[in-house]
Design an enzyme around this catalytic site. Structure first.
Site, short mmCIF file in Angstrom:
data_model
loop_
_atom_site.label_atom_id
_atom_site.label_comp_id
_atom_site.label_asym_id
_atom_site.label_seq_id
_atom_site.Cartn_x
_atom_site.Cartn_y
_atom_site.Cartn_z
N LEU A 403 -56.41 24.40 57.00
CA LEU A 403 -56.74 25.01 58.25
C LEU A 403 -57.83 25.97 58.29
O LEU A 403 -58.46 25.95 59.38
CB LEU A 403 -55.37 25.45 58.89
CG LEU A 403 -54.38 24.79 58.94
CD1 LEU A 403 -53.11 25.54 59.29
CD2 LEU A 403 -54.53 23.91 60.33
N GLY A 404 -57.86 26.81 57.33
CA GLY A 404 -58.84 27.53 57.21
C GLY A 404 -59.04 28.35 55.92
O GLY A 404 -58.12 28.17 55.09
N GLY A 406 -59.36 32.17 54.34
CA GLY A 406 -59.38 33.58 54.40
C GLY A 406 -60.08 34.20 53.43
O GLY A 406 -60.40 33.49 52.42
N HIS A 410 -56.63 30.14 50.85
CA HIS A 410 -56.74 28.97 51.98
C HIS A 410 -55.45 28.87 52.74
O HIS A 410 -54.42 29.28 52.29
CB HIS A 410 -56.91 27.61 51.15
CG HIS A 410 -58.36 27.55 50.51
ND1 HIS A 410 -58.87 26.63 49.75
CD2 HIS A 410 -59.17 28.61 50.76
CE1 HIS A 410 -60.00 26.81 49.38
NE2 HIS A 410 -60.57 28.21 49.98
N LYS A 426 -50.24 29.93 53.51
CA LYS A 426 -51.46 30.61 53.18
C LYS A 426 -51.20 30.56 51.54
O LYS A 426 -50.05 31.18 50.96
CB LYS A 426 -51.54 32.16 53.58
CG LYS A 426 -52.63 32.99 52.97
CD LYS A 426 -52.67 34.10 53.94
CE LYS A 426 -53.16 34.26 55.39
NZ LYS A 426 -53.48 35.59 55.71
N ASP A 522 -58.72 44.55 64.16
CA ASP A 522 -59.29 43.32 64.04
C ASP A 522 -59.14 42.36 65.19
O ASP A 522 -59.14 41.02 64.75
CB ASP A 522 -59.11 42.77 62.66
CG ASP A 522 -60.65 42.18 62.26
OD1 ASP A 522 -61.51 42.05 62.93
OD2 ASP A 522 -60.38 41.29 61.21
N1 ATP Z 1 -50.86 30.33 61.41
C1 ATP Z 1 -51.79 29.75 61.46
N2 ATP Z 1 -51.59 28.55 62.21
C2 ATP Z 1 -53.13 27.71 62.38
N3 ATP Z 1 -53.96 28.06 61.44
C3 ATP Z 1 -53.84 29.23 60.78
C4 ATP Z 1 -53.06 30.25 60.82
N4 ATP Z 1 -53.09 31.02 60.14
C5 ATP Z 1 -54.52 30.89 59.71
N5 ATP Z 1 -55.01 29.87 60.23
C6 ATP Z 1 -56.38 29.59 59.92
O1 ATP Z 1 -56.75 29.57 58.68
C7 ATP Z 1 -57.84 30.63 58.87
C8 ATP Z 1 -57.76 31.88 57.82
O2 ATP Z 1 -56.62 32.43 57.86
P1 ATP Z 1 -56.61 33.92 57.86
O3 ATP Z 1 -57.85 34.62 58.60
O4 ATP Z 1 -55.01 34.46 58.22
O5 ATP Z 1 -56.56 34.34 56.21
P2 ATP Z 1 -56.69 35.52 55.78
O6 ATP Z 1 -56.72 35.54 54.13
O7 ATP Z 1 -55.96 36.70 56.37
O8 ATP Z 1 -58.53 35.94 56.33
P3 ATP Z 1 -59.00 37.28 56.54
O9 ATP Z 1 -57.97 38.34 56.07
O10 ATP Z 1 -60.30 37.31 55.86
O11 ATP Z 1 -59.12 37.31 57.90
C9 ATP Z 1 -57.97 31.03 60.25
O12 ATP Z 1 -59.20 31.21 60.65
C10 ATP Z 1 -57.16 30.20 60.92
O13 ATP Z 1 -58.13 28.91 61.30
#
Ligand code: ATP
Length: 880
Positions: A403-404, A406, A410, A426, A522
């Site tokens: 999905l993405g 972070g 991932h 995650k 944020d």
């Molecule tokens: N609950 C969710 N449902 C659908 N997509 C999600 C969800 N959580 C995250 N994503 C996708 O995954 C991507 C990365 O998630 P997220 O930003 O939460 O990761 P992270 O490790 O917290 O990143 P960061 O802290 O650097 O912002 C998001 O941009 C989104 O596209």
């Protein structure tokens, strides 16, 4: 300007060519002997070029950087420089180097020689290309104040570093910026601005990147200090905190630099570090965040971008870099660590990957073990032959498409093939021998501690977490619509109705959050997810912080374009920083870009922090809309209305819900098995003709309760048969009125689970059911009718940051739990049981089930576990 805002690919190609030349020059100039390897190759400018470079495992200029700070000021991609309005990639019309998968994930189309065989390429660095802005495009006072978003200042993970842009913050990325002391920050910004001004007058080939490469500590960080403990001194995005950057992997100076960065280096050292991560926030897999994070002082740290892979037409350096994680389709690459190399989430096709097998042997030898933790003990990795062990929650969840990506790892779709349920997983790799992993774990622990206490329909629900071997899995509510940022990139600006609705929902989430004295820090389009029904969910609480007092000084977090002036100016920040960011987000929704997006990140910050100007408000916004934005964007935070107050603003107060009304089934066509008086509609339920989707009942009831409307005035939403969405989730039906009668009428999808009690993390057959109707919290336990909150052992009041089950090897789980700081506990003290009557979304039920089932499953493995304890760590959590 982001490439997708650009005008044409040809123009970009020209720029690319010229920038490649610049990079070549830079490399020739600064490359150290050790870097003069065949593998090194000049990269192009811009993110795309960087990606290419990264893929090649080339480029590293940092180590040979000019000692002069000014020469180290590099500039990465900026909005200004980017081609405008580049249309979204269409099938067959994708920008060069970008591919698009079936799932809509943009990936570099360029073949990678290292694919599969070269998961980790040392010394990969994204280039901090000093590109000079065109005079006409930049304000005189800020022309130079731009950091490259494509530069990486740290990253032990070559892949990561190569993919990051420093100011990672360009709007398109919605970059989050990590920096330190606000006061110093401003000074640094100004200094850097001056530097940039000087740089701007130099020939391009004389401009040295503000780089970020690793340098010997002795040479570059003479006064390295260990950041103080107990504070958010490490941004989640920081290199230090990123599990992906293991010192073991690529011991280098970059890491040291970062470390020094945290310590509050003086301005003179800034250039060494200031280039920040070259991350492309919204690019590529990164959802468009370039944020600054971390309560650090004295640092200008451009966080690596995070984001959703799906949408950025411009491949994120990260995404395209040789970095394992960045390659969604590239196969066995580890996003976070060479040791974590694994199959790529997507390879052009959707693939499902089984979760890592949980440990088989569990004992309580871990000093951190507790009765309820499945991950507290040393364990033996499950053998392949045990993959189908029914007692393993993880084995029932398959890791689906990416999905993405972070900062920490991932995010994948998680699918339970037995129940048909989905969640967002995650995945974060933890390493006991990796200091950064520990920091990451700490950050994640803080985020989990906070998020686990939040339950609101407009906040993404945390379900639970577990560690499997060296990976931490965090289960979250899956919001399939993607982020606002992504939607803007794909569909363009929103209409005012949508803006009103989204804004209202964001405000609802913020009001709830702020009521808990928690600031998100944020808020931006990239961190706000939307489900198919138009329901908005605040996400990414990595920057969130509980404010014990009136403010949280020394915090410099956020994303540049959405960052409140007081944050930039080192004033104490408080809850009102979210209101400012909300105003920026409204403008983002109305224009697809945040305010001051025509400036580069640092320049924008300079503008926000130093000028009295307010951003332009589009004419097409209604007067109410304009007024709302002005209310939010008041420079004096004391003048900004609270979220609760803003909910009364006419711009949002009368916002019509986006949901469509339920279309009832033919009266003569009641589904079999429907209880008298209850009709089934699709996978939803109706109650005695009220046609209220139970999944929304509580929400709408809440609205009614607050607004004083009668039930007859309730808007009847339509559950648009989306089993993926929270609404469509069968779990939501646990709130069905039917449950009040002790009956469970799960949807077809949930039937197997609810009736069989299958042991999946999210589908505890005997899990407690939380029901909320008409703003009254009623706890139910399946099969046992109404249960008192006091007896609801899995009630939020019993939760602690350690509530989750940590399953896995001692290393992974232990690391994580070991590093849960006392601050987490402090946070917990402020998050007790949700207020009575507090709205619970159906996802809460799922969350409870996750935790319950995790406990239950572990209990099966360890019969001696005592599940009666609310707190896994009574000694540590006694104060909660
Ligand atoms: N609950 C969710 N449902 C659908 N997509 C999600 C969800 N959580 C995250 N994503 C996708 O995954 C991507 C990365 O998630 P997220 O930003 O939460 O990761 P992270 O490790 O917290 O990143 P960061 O802290 O650097 O912002 C998001 O941009 C989104 O596209």
């Amino acid at each position: 300007m982001p490439s997708w805002w650009g005008k044409s690919s040809s123009k970009e190609a020209k720029k690319k060519t010229s920038k490649e030349g610049i990079i070549d020059s830079l490399q020739r100039r600064f490359r150290t002997p050790s870097e003069n390897k065949p593998a090194s190759k000049s990269g192009g400018s811009r993110r795309r070029t960087c990606d290419t470079v990264s893929e090649k495992g080339c480029q590293s200029v940092a180590q040979s950087r000019s000692p002069s700070p000014s020469k180290q000021v590099s500039r990465c991609q900026s909005f200004i420089e980017r081609p405008r309005a580049q249309p979204l990639p269409l099938p067959g019309l994708q920008p060069a180097g970008i591919g698009r998968t079936e799932s809509g994930i943009s990936v570099p189309s360029k073949p990678r020689s290292e694919k599969g065989s070269k998961p980790f390429v040392p010394l990969l660095r994204s280039r901090c290309v000093q590109s000079r802005p065109e005079p006409a495009e930049v304000d005189g006072d800020v022309i130079a104040a731009s950091f490259s978003s494509e530069c990486s200042i740290d990253s032990d993970d070559p892949a990561d570093s190569s993919q990051r842009s420093p100011l990672a913050s360009d709007y398109e990325n919605g970059s989050r910026t990590a920096a330190g002391s606000p006061s110093r920050m401003m000074a640094k910004v100004q200094s850097v601005t001056e530097i940039r001004l000087r740089e701007a007058t130099k020939p391009a080939n004389q401009i040295s990147p503000l780089s970020s490469r690793r340098r010997p500590l002795s040479n570059h960080v003479p006064n390295l200090q260990v950041p103080c403990h107990g504070t958010f001194y490490i941004a989640p995005d920081s290199s230090l905190s990123s599990p992906s950057r293991s010192p073991l992997r690529t011991p280098g100076t970059e890491q040291v630099i970062n470390s020094a960065f945290w310590t509050g280096k003086t301005y003179a050292d800034l250039p060494l570090l200031g280039s920040g991560h070259c991350s492309s926030p919204g690019s590529g897999q990164n959802s468009g965040h370039n944020s600054m994070g971390g309560d650090m002082s004295g640092q200008l740290f451009w966080q690596p971008s995070r984001g959703s892979p799906e949408y950025s037409p411009i491949p994120s350096p990260r995404m395209t870099s040789p970095g394992p994680s960045s390659r969604i389709h590239s196969g066995a690459v580890s996003p976070l660590h060479p040791r974590a190399v694994g199959p790529a989430p997507d390879d052009g096709k959707q693939q499902s990957h089984r979760l890592p097998l949980p440990p088989v042997t569990i004992s309580n030898s871990s000093p951190f073990s507790h009765p309820n933790s499945a991950a507290t003990s040393p364990s033996v990795p499950r053998s392949p032959g045990r993959a189908e062990n029914p007692t393993s929650p993880s084995s029932r969840w398959k890791k689906g498409k990416l999905l993405g990506r972070g900062t920490f790892g991932h995010v994948y779709v998680g699918f339970n093939s037995e129940s048909g349920e989905m969640c967002a997983m995650k995945e974060v790799t933890l390493f006991s021998d990796d200091a950064k992993s520990k920091e990451s774990a700490k950050q994640l622990g803080q985020e989990i501690a906070l998020l686990s206490r939040l339950r609101h329909p407009n906040i993404v629900q945390y379900y639970g977490s577990e560690t499997v071997d060296e990976k931490l899995y965090i289960y979250l509510e899956y919001v399939s619509g993607g982020s606002i940022y992504k939607l803007l990139q794909e569909y363009g600006q929103f209409g005012e109705l949508a803006i009103r609705s989204y804004t209202k929902q964001i405000l609802s989430g913020l009001a709830y959050l702020h009521a808990k004295s928690t600031v998100h820090r944020d808020i931006k389009g990239a961190n706000i997810l939307v489900d198919p029904n138009g329901r908005v969910k605040l996400a990414d609480f990595g920057m969130a912080k509980h404010i014990a007092g009136q403010s949280c000084p020394l915090s410099f977090k956020g994303s540049p374009y959405w960052m409140a002036p007081e944050v930039i100016k080192n004033s104490n920040c408080n809850l009102m920083v979210d209101i400012w960011s909300l105003g920026c987000t409204v403008l983002e929704m109305a224009t697809t870009k945040p305010p001051w997006s025509h400036y580069e990140g640092v320049a924008a910050m300079f503008k926000i922090g130093n000028s009295k100007d307010l951003p332009a408000i589009p004419d097409h916004l209604s007067d109410d809309g304009k007024n709302f934005v002005r209310q939010c964007l008041q420079r004096n935070p004391l003048h900004r209305p609270t979220a609760e107050k803003l909910l009364e603003h006419p711009f949002v107060k009368n916002a019509a819900p986006l949901e469509k009304p339920i279309i009832g089934p033919e009266p003569s066509d009641p589904p079999a098995g429907v209880t008298a008086g209850v009709k089934s509609q699709g996978i939803g339920h109706t109650k005695n003709g009220t046609n209220l989707d139970p999944g929304r009942l509580a929400i709408h009831s809440s609205r009614v309760s607050k607004s004083g409307l009668h039930s007859s005035e309730i808007h009847i939403p339509r559950n648009i048969s989306c089993p993926v969405s929270p609404i469509g989730s069968p779990l939501l039906h646990s709130r069905s009125p039917q449950h009040l009668n002790g009956r469970m009428s799960p949807s077809p999808i949930s039937s197997p689970r609810t009736t069989s009690g299958s042991s999946t993390p999210l589908t505890g057959g005997s899990a407690n059911i939380l029901y909320n109707q008409l703003n009254q919290s009623v706890y139910l336990q399946e099969g046992f009718g109404i249960k008192s909150q006091n007896h609801y052992t899995n009630s939020p009041s019993c939760r602690s940051p350690y509530h989750d089950i940590f399953r896995g090897t001692q290393s992974g789980s232990q690391i994580f739990r070991e590093l849960l700081s006392s601050e987490n506990e402090a946070i917990g003290k402020h998050f007790g049981r949700p207020l009575h009557g507090e709205l619970y979304d159906g996802q809460s039920v799922l969350a409870d089930r996750v935790s319950q089932q995790l406990l239950r499953d572990h209990a099966k493995l360890s019969p001696s576990l005592d599940l009666s304890s609310c707190s896994p760590f009574p000694d540590r959590m006694s104060g909660m």
